[in-house]
Scaffold this active site. Structure first.
Site, PDB file in Angstrom:
ATOM      1  N   HIS A  11      -7.471   7.261  -6.141  1.00 33.95           N
ATOM      2  CA  HIS A  11      -6.762   6.619  -5.025  1.00 33.95           C
ATOM      3  C   HIS A  11      -6.878   5.099  -5.120  1.00 33.95           C
ATOM      4  O   HIS A  11      -7.815   4.482  -4.607  1.00 33.95           O
ATOM      5  CB  HIS A  11      -7.351   7.102  -3.700  1.00 33.95           C
ATOM      6  N   ARG A  46      -0.042  -2.264  -6.509  1.00 37.43           N
ATOM      7  CA  ARG A  46       0.972  -3.191  -5.975  1.00 37.43           C
ATOM      8  C   ARG A  46       2.109  -3.494  -6.951  1.00 37.43           C
ATOM      9  O   ARG A  46       2.818  -4.495  -6.774  1.00 37.43           O
ATOM     10  CB  ARG A  46       0.318  -4.502  -5.542  1.00 37.43           C
ATOM     11  N   ASP A  56       1.213   8.057   0.561  1.00 36.43           N
ATOM     12  CA  ASP A  56       0.061   7.337   1.111  1.00 36.43           C
ATOM     13  C   ASP A  56       0.439   5.951   1.608  1.00 36.43           C
ATOM     14  O   ASP A  56       1.217   5.231   0.987  1.00 36.43           O
ATOM     15  CB  ASP A  56      -1.031   7.206   0.063  1.00 36.43           C
ATOM     16  N   ASN A  71      -7.079   1.129   7.230  1.00 36.48           N
ATOM     17  CA  ASN A  71      -6.563   2.348   7.838  1.00 36.48           C
ATOM     18  C   ASN A  71      -6.807   3.526   6.896  1.00 36.48           C
ATOM     19  O   ASN A  71      -6.321   3.495   5.759  1.00 36.48           O
ATOM     20  CB  ASN A  71      -5.061   2.210   8.128  1.00 36.48           C
ATOM     21  N   ASP A 119      -9.719   3.782  -2.434  1.00 34.47           N
ATOM     22  CA  ASP A 119      -8.553   3.304  -1.695  1.00 34.47           C
ATOM     23  C   ASP A 119      -8.425   1.787  -1.878  1.00 34.47           C
ATOM     24  O   ASP A 119      -8.162   1.043  -0.935  1.00 34.47           O
ATOM     25  CB  ASP A 119      -8.630   3.670  -0.212  1.00 34.47           C
TER      26      ASP A 119
END
Length: 450
Positions: free
Chosen positions: A78, A82, A170, A296, A323
């Site tokens: 995960h 970008r 996601d 988040n 993440d």
């Protein structure tokens, strides 16, 4: 059945490593390996775990590794690279370099780019770019829904044929239950794990942090933990009904751990992950109003953090994933309410977890290494291993080294680490990925030629 990381993911070519790691502690819980060895690496593979002092370098470079630990390379399912669209924050080269610096031998990139990864051409383009730029093997997930709008499915079979490892929207939940059910049905035909960001947007509203006493004291709009757990309950029910395979991302709340524990007990084919920040920090950090602590799902209470640790220990939580979410300074150096959500994590994951959890006696080193490598098998890839004959995927670490996060800069293009300035113990000195040396700490010498 699993396939080798380097055969499935994409990375730039390089010379296979020939090295002797002399006197390292080889520690691979999955292979039952724990002892001091001369680790012989030939032609990019672990050739032998020889007795200390008996390893034959055969003319290869020698790494004096006494007092160091060699682990299987870590795997992160995960990561946000970008690319395309926000290369000012990160790209495949810098993101994979950051991963290598953190001891990772493979990563999976999410599809919420600008534009999202929705077509076979998108996947093909990213794989070609990774073959030119990636320091370690990189895999790519494609979006579940077109443009991540949650209205129409992507062409899942075509995306798989193009090399997508799995599917995820996601950054956003799949709000439409009917659409998700159709995706789970198509999964039977094309394969690929569906990874889910679990959140009920109606419950989250305009929240910027966890709902609790801290948000009340600060007067900030908040996100209740049930926003996550109710979405998990729905999606595990759908997965069970369709006998489908799902993966729940960035678990953060006690209720979510309980929901997943029950789903697994009911036979649902579900796995899940937790992040280093959710395992080590709480919403108390947000009292500073430092946007470095805004993400988040949000940092939650100590009770939630302890529930995550228990889930890690009892196997409810299958792996650790960072993440890794780079953001520009312009997006973070603003008032907390206006700041972007997300933090980097690839370069600090091992050291943070070793410092806070292993040295803090919350978990043992074996569990940490197991959870940092487990993400590969969850996505159909062979787990990294130190067993002789395995491809050389190795993280060589000094467990006693102390360092300050950010003091020497970052390999990542972005600096939005929630651990910036923190003193940590345990550092990755060298990483081998797909049989090649992918990273070496600048101050770490290889030693001499044999």
């Amino acid at each position: 059945m699993t396939v080798a990381i380097s055969e499935t993911l994409s990375g730039r070519p390089g010379e296979p490593a020939d090295l002797l790691l002399r006197g390292a502690r080889a520690f691979d819980p999955g292979a039952g390996i724990d002892g001091v060895h001369d680790i012989v690496i030939r032609d990019g593979h672990v050739a032998e775990l020889a007795a200390e002092g008996d390893g034959d370098a055969g003319g290869a470079e020698v790494v004096e590794a006494e007092g160091l630990c060699a682990f299987p390379g870590f795997f992160d399912p995960h990561v946000h690279l970008r690319t395309p669209g926000r290369e000012d924050e990160e790209d495949i080269e810098t993101g994979s370099r950051a991963a290598a610096a953190g001891g990772f031998c493979g990563i999976l990139a999410m599809a919420n780019t600008e534009p999202p990864v929705c077509t076979a051409a998108d996947v093909g383009s990213l794989r070609e770019r990774a073959e030119r730029e990636a320091a370690i093997p990189v895999g790519f997930l494609a979006a579940v829904s077109r443009a991540m709008a949650g209205e129409e499915l992507t062409e899942m079979a075509e995306l798989r044929d193009a090399g997508a490892i799995g599917f995820s929207d996601d950054g956003l939940p799949v709000r439409n239950a009917r659409l998700l059910r159709r995706a789970l049905q198509y999964q039977r035909l094309c394969g690929g794990v569906i990874a889910l960001h679990e959140e009920d947007p109606e419950l989250s509203g305009a929240g910027v942090m966890h709902e609790g006493p801290v948000s009340a004291a600060l007067g900030l709009a908040a996100i209740p933990s049930v926003s996550e757990s109710t979405a998990i309950a729905r999606d595990t029910a759908l997965a069970g009904y369709e006998d489908a395979r799902i993966h729940v991302q960035h678990l953060s709340a006690r209720e979510s751990v309980e929901a997943l524990r029950q789903a697994k007990a009911n036979g649902v084919r579900v796995s899940c992950e937790a992040t280093p920040h959710h395992l080590t920090l709480t919403d108390e950090s947000v009292r500073t109003l430092d946007a470095g602590f805004k993400m988040n799902p949000p940092l939650r209470s100590e009770d939630d953090r302890l529930a995550l640790l228990e889930g890690l220990r009892d196997g409810t939580i299958d792996c650790i994933a960072t993440d890794h979410a780079p953001h520009s300074a312009d997006e973070k150096e603003v008032p907390f309410e206006a700041a972007a959500m997300g933090v980097t994590g690839l370069e600090t994951a091992f050291a943070v977890l070793h410092t806070e959890l292993v040295l803090g006696d919350a978990i043992d080193l074996g569990l940490l290494v197991s959870k940092l490598t487990a993400g590969a098998e969850l996505f159909g890839l062979t787990a990294p291993s130190l067993a002789p004959g395995s491809e050389a995927n190795v993280a060589l670490c000094d467990l006693e080294a102390e360092w300050t996060v950010g003091e020497e800069g970052y390999e990542s293009r972005s600096a939005n680490s929630c651990f910036a300035g923190r003193r940590l113990r345990g550092r990755v000195l060298m990483t081998l990925a797909a049989g090649k040396v992918a990273y070496r700490l600048r101050s770490f010498s290889l030693g001499v030629a044999a």
